[in-house]
Motif scaffolding. Sequence first.
Motif, PDB file in Angstrom:
ATOM      1  N   LEU A  60      46.949  38.124  38.883  1.00 61.31           N
ATOM      2  CA  LEU A  60      46.131  39.415  39.148  1.00 61.31           C
ATOM      3  C   LEU A  60      46.475  39.746  40.843  1.00 61.31           C
ATOM      4  O   LEU A  60      46.148  39.135  41.657  1.00 61.31           O
ATOM      5  CB  LEU A  60      44.587  39.335  38.917  1.00 61.31           C
ATOM      6  CG  LEU A  60      43.772  40.437  39.514  1.00 61.31           C
ATOM      7  CD1 LEU A  60      44.082  41.688  38.737  1.00 61.31           C
ATOM      8  CD2 LEU A  60      42.156  40.110  39.229  1.00 61.31           C
ATOM      9  N   LEU A  61      47.179  40.936  40.805  1.00 66.26           N
ATOM     10  CA  LEU A  61      47.583  41.495  42.238  1.00 66.26           C
ATOM     11  C   LEU A  61      46.732  42.628  42.747  1.00 66.26           C
ATOM     12  O   LEU A  61      46.473  43.614  42.229  1.00 66.26           O
ATOM     13  CB  LEU A  61      48.897  42.015  42.211  1.00 66.26           C
ATOM     14  CG  LEU A  61      49.635  42.656  43.413  1.00 66.26           C
ATOM     15  CD1 LEU A  61      49.724  41.548  44.620  1.00 66.26           C
ATOM     16  CD2 LEU A  61      51.067  43.117  43.128  1.00 66.26           C
ATOM     17  N   LEU A  62      46.231  42.364  44.079  1.00 66.94           N
ATOM     18  CA  LEU A  62      45.167  43.218  44.596  1.00 66.94           C
ATOM     19  C   LEU A  62      46.142  43.746  45.941  1.00 66.94           C
ATOM     20  O   LEU A  62      46.350  42.623  46.717  1.00 66.94           O
ATOM     21  CB  LEU A  62      44.010  42.929  44.888  1.00 66.94           C
ATOM     22  CG  LEU A  62      43.222  42.398  43.664  1.00 66.94           C
ATOM     23  CD1 LEU A  62      41.734  42.019  43.918  1.00 66.94           C
ATOM     24  CD2 LEU A  62      43.005  43.720  42.766  1.00 66.94           C
ATOM     25  N   ARG A  79      37.562  48.311  50.767  1.00 69.45           N
ATOM     26  CA  ARG A  79      37.582  49.320  49.618  1.00 69.45           C
ATOM     27  C   ARG A  79      38.854  49.700  49.079  1.00 69.45           C
ATOM     28  O   ARG A  79      39.189  49.909  47.786  1.00 69.45           O
ATOM     29  CB  ARG A  79      37.041  50.617  50.398  1.00 69.45           C
ATOM     30  CG  ARG A  79      35.540  50.416  50.548  1.00 69.45           C
ATOM     31  CD  ARG A  79      34.660  51.595  51.197  1.00 69.45           C
ATOM     32  NE  ARG A  79      33.537  51.464  51.659  1.00 69.45           N
ATOM     33  CZ  ARG A  79      32.500  51.610  50.998  1.00 69.45           C
ATOM     34  NH1 ARG A  79      32.384  51.900  49.670  1.00 69.45           N
ATOM     35  NH2 ARG A  79      31.312  51.120  51.379  1.00 69.45           N
ATOM     36  N   LYS A  80      39.898  49.596  49.771  1.00 67.76           N
ATOM     37  CA  LYS A  80      41.271  49.733  49.135  1.00 67.76           C
ATOM     38  C   LYS A  80      41.695  48.420  48.098  1.00 67.76           C
ATOM     39  O   LYS A  80      42.283  48.818  47.152  1.00 67.76           O
ATOM     40  CB  LYS A  80      42.399  49.791  50.336  1.00 67.76           C
ATOM     41  CG  LYS A  80      42.408  51.302  51.159  1.00 67.76           C
ATOM     42  CD  LYS A  80      43.544  51.184  52.110  1.00 67.76           C
ATOM     43  CE  LYS A  80      43.419  52.202  53.102  1.00 67.76           C
ATOM     44  NZ  LYS A  80      44.435  52.186  54.123  1.00 67.76           N
ATOM     45  N   ILE A  81      41.168  47.345  48.652  1.00 67.11           N
ATOM     46  CA  ILE A  81      41.499  46.280  47.610  1.00 67.11           C
ATOM     47  C   ILE A  81      40.966  46.424  46.347  1.00 67.11           C
ATOM     48  O   ILE A  81      41.333  46.223  45.155  1.00 67.11           O
ATOM     49  CB  ILE A  81      40.961  45.002  48.476  1.00 67.11           C
ATOM     50  CG1 ILE A  81      41.988  44.678  49.664  1.00 67.11           C
ATOM     51  CG2 ILE A  81      41.024  43.667  47.314  1.00 67.11           C
ATOM     52  CD1 ILE A  81      41.626  43.480  50.492  1.00 67.11           C
ATOM     53  N   PHE A  82      39.406  46.979  46.381  1.00 65.47           N
ATOM     54  CA  PHE A  82      38.749  47.073  45.205  1.00 65.47           C
ATOM     55  C   PHE A  82      39.146  48.360  44.226  1.00 65.47           C
ATOM     56  O   PHE A  82      38.953  48.498  43.281  1.00 65.47           O
ATOM     57  CB  PHE A  82      37.318  47.192  45.659  1.00 65.47           C
ATOM     58  CG  PHE A  82      36.521  45.938  46.046  1.00 65.47           C
ATOM     59  CD1 PHE A  82      36.985  44.702  45.622  1.00 65.47           C
ATOM     60  CD2 PHE A  82      35.776  46.064  47.007  1.00 65.47           C
ATOM     61  CE1 PHE A  82      36.476  43.439  45.668  1.00 65.47           C
ATOM     62  CE2 PHE A  82      35.273  44.943  47.513  1.00 65.47           C
ATOM     63  CZ  PHE A  82      35.513  43.726  47.045  1.00 65.47           C
ATOM     64  N   VAL A 133      45.989  38.615  46.800  1.00 61.78           N
ATOM     65  CA  VAL A 133      45.498  39.361  47.609  1.00 61.78           C
ATOM     66  C   VAL A 133      46.715  39.884  48.662  1.00 61.78           C
ATOM     67  O   VAL A 133      46.794  38.967  49.604  1.00 61.78           O
ATOM     68  CB  VAL A 133      44.131  39.328  48.458  1.00 61.78           C
ATOM     69  CG1 VAL A 133      43.736  40.567  49.205  1.00 61.78           C
ATOM     70  CG2 VAL A 133      43.122  39.033  47.133  1.00 61.78           C
ATOM     71  N   LEU A 134      47.209  41.003  48.575  1.00 62.94           N
ATOM     72  CA  LEU A 134      48.404  41.469  49.788  1.00 62.94           C
ATOM     73  C   LEU A 134      47.789  42.435  50.476  1.00 62.94           C
ATOM     74  O   LEU A 134      47.414  43.261  50.237  1.00 62.94           O
ATOM     75  CB  LEU A 134      49.583  41.771  49.026  1.00 62.94           C
ATOM     76  CG  LEU A 134      50.258  40.819  47.913  1.00 62.94           C
ATOM     77  CD1 LEU A 134      51.492  41.276  47.359  1.00 62.94           C
ATOM     78  CD2 LEU A 134      50.416  39.193  48.643  1.00 62.94           C
ATOM     79  N   VAL A 164      48.056  36.797  51.265  1.00 63.64           N
ATOM     80  CA  VAL A 164      49.148  37.193  52.157  1.00 63.64           C
ATOM     81  C   VAL A 164      48.962  38.292  52.878  1.00 63.64           C
ATOM     82  O   VAL A 164      48.693  39.483  52.536  1.00 63.64           O
ATOM     83  CB  VAL A 164      50.597  37.255  51.401  1.00 63.64           C
ATOM     84  CG1 VAL A 164      51.636  37.305  52.234  1.00 63.64           C
ATOM     85  CG2 VAL A 164      50.695  36.064  50.294  1.00 63.64           C
ATOM     86  N   LEU A 165      48.879  38.080  54.290  1.00 61.79           N
ATOM     87  CA  LEU A 165      48.762  39.174  55.329  1.00 61.79           C
ATOM     88  C   LEU A 165      50.090  39.416  56.216  1.00 61.79           C
ATOM     89  O   LEU A 165      50.632  38.346  56.551  1.00 61.79           O
ATOM     90  CB  LEU A 165      47.424  38.864  56.299  1.00 61.79           C
ATOM     91  CG  LEU A 165      46.274  38.339  55.691  1.00 61.79           C
ATOM     92  CD1 LEU A 165      45.289  37.857  56.713  1.00 61.79           C
ATOM     93  CD2 LEU A 165      45.793  39.311  54.587  1.00 61.79           C
TER      94      LEU A 165
END
Length: 504
Positions: A60-62, A79-82, A133-134, A164-165
Amino acid sequence: MNSLPANLFEWENHLSALREMLRGATQGRGRLALVSGAVASGKTTLLNTFAEQVIENGALLLEATGSRAESDLPFGILRKIFDNAAMPPDVRSEAIALLDGNALESTAAGRMHVMSQISSVLLRMVDDRTLVVLVDDVHCGDDQSLEFLLHLARRVRQAKVLIVLTESPRLRQEQFTFHAELLRQPNCVRMRLHMLTEAGVAEALAGSMSATVAARLAPECHRVSGGNPLLLRALLEDWRTVGEHGEALQRPAPGEAFAHAVLGCLHRGEPEVVPIARGIAVLGDARSPRLLGQLLDLSVNTVQQGVQDLHQCALLEHNAFRDEVARTAVLDAIPPAARCALHARAARLLHTDGASALDVARQLVSARQDAERWTVPVLREAAEFALVDEELEFALRCLEHAHRACEPGPERTALKARLAGVAWRNGPAAAESHLPELTEDARKGLLAPRDIAPITSYLAWSGRLDAAADGVSALARTAGTGDDPATTAAVSAAAQWLTMLSPP
């Protein structure tokens, strides 16, 4: 070529490390990767390439991207992630409701409780799938989102989660704690992207042309681009454009696409990078942070950081632009009035700093403004040095500026005479425009002895024999009433020469 190969071998180690971290996360060993690199070093390309592999793996990629313009928007990144399409609608609704409720919390403990609830919502999704989560450009993130990401990172060590940031190597003061706390996590891996080496450039080129051509172009492409992938793409675009006209075998020459890429690099950096690049373009180099700071009204520390950024993204080498096209692109992007003002200010600063007459004069000529009185001796000296170096056009510009800055009188006449003499080197026609004023000055007896013969000859060669005769006669009358032997001798010589040329 629209894009460089994503699997450049110099980045393959980073991709392999991320894939290995993904495998570990799938087995319930949560991981965190912090990828840093200068502007245009390829962080986004690396992240996008890995994202495709995450999707292929069934995780699952966010995704989210930080924005400097939104850095003051609370929970902007979160909020962008969600807001990802992959997020189940019910989970999104629950998370957004918690976020909205967090805004009502007035205490740190209350906000932390809500963040714990939000992270629990995310972690419930990893029962069946691995969560990835990227976040690109996390250094542009808002404080609340960074606080949440740090909170989440502390909770994923034994969860099927990979975070990953990507970040800039230069952080804001308030981000140091976030950065340090991330690196303290035992499951955190730090990666650093560098510009491509010459071998890396050759490998990139080989993805769209023969190995022979790639090997031939690589050294020059690396010299001009510095291994910056964005600049390299633009350089190849310019090369291909030239190739369409049957010149594909020539050396790569930066053109319009390259110039646009240079400006793109600047505007993707910190806000102060653009004015610092402009100042460097005006001065020619960044050897003196103090002088550059005075020119731009910036502190020396700010200038040094900006110059370092420009070196890291390969726009600068040895404190100067790698290619003149890059410098010209930066200069051309400065509004005309601001550019002239920068050149004028640079001229005064350089003069005060004891710079050479040539360096000061180049700024004065580029300023395209009426020169002040103090510039006259500087411009005259620079013109003579320029003539020694066979820079005829620049010498003319210096003399023209000096002449305009002078009040009417002997000095102005002498400058006009010198200007006519230099212009004469380009041919008699080039000096024509200066002769009327010199004719009038000759009639007034303002010519210096050394200028009498040359001006007489210019007038004669241009067919103005009467004007030449009138000038010599006026000078003869002036010389006859004076006691300057040099003037008397010069007038006599000019009269004899003119008599031989035209006895009447």
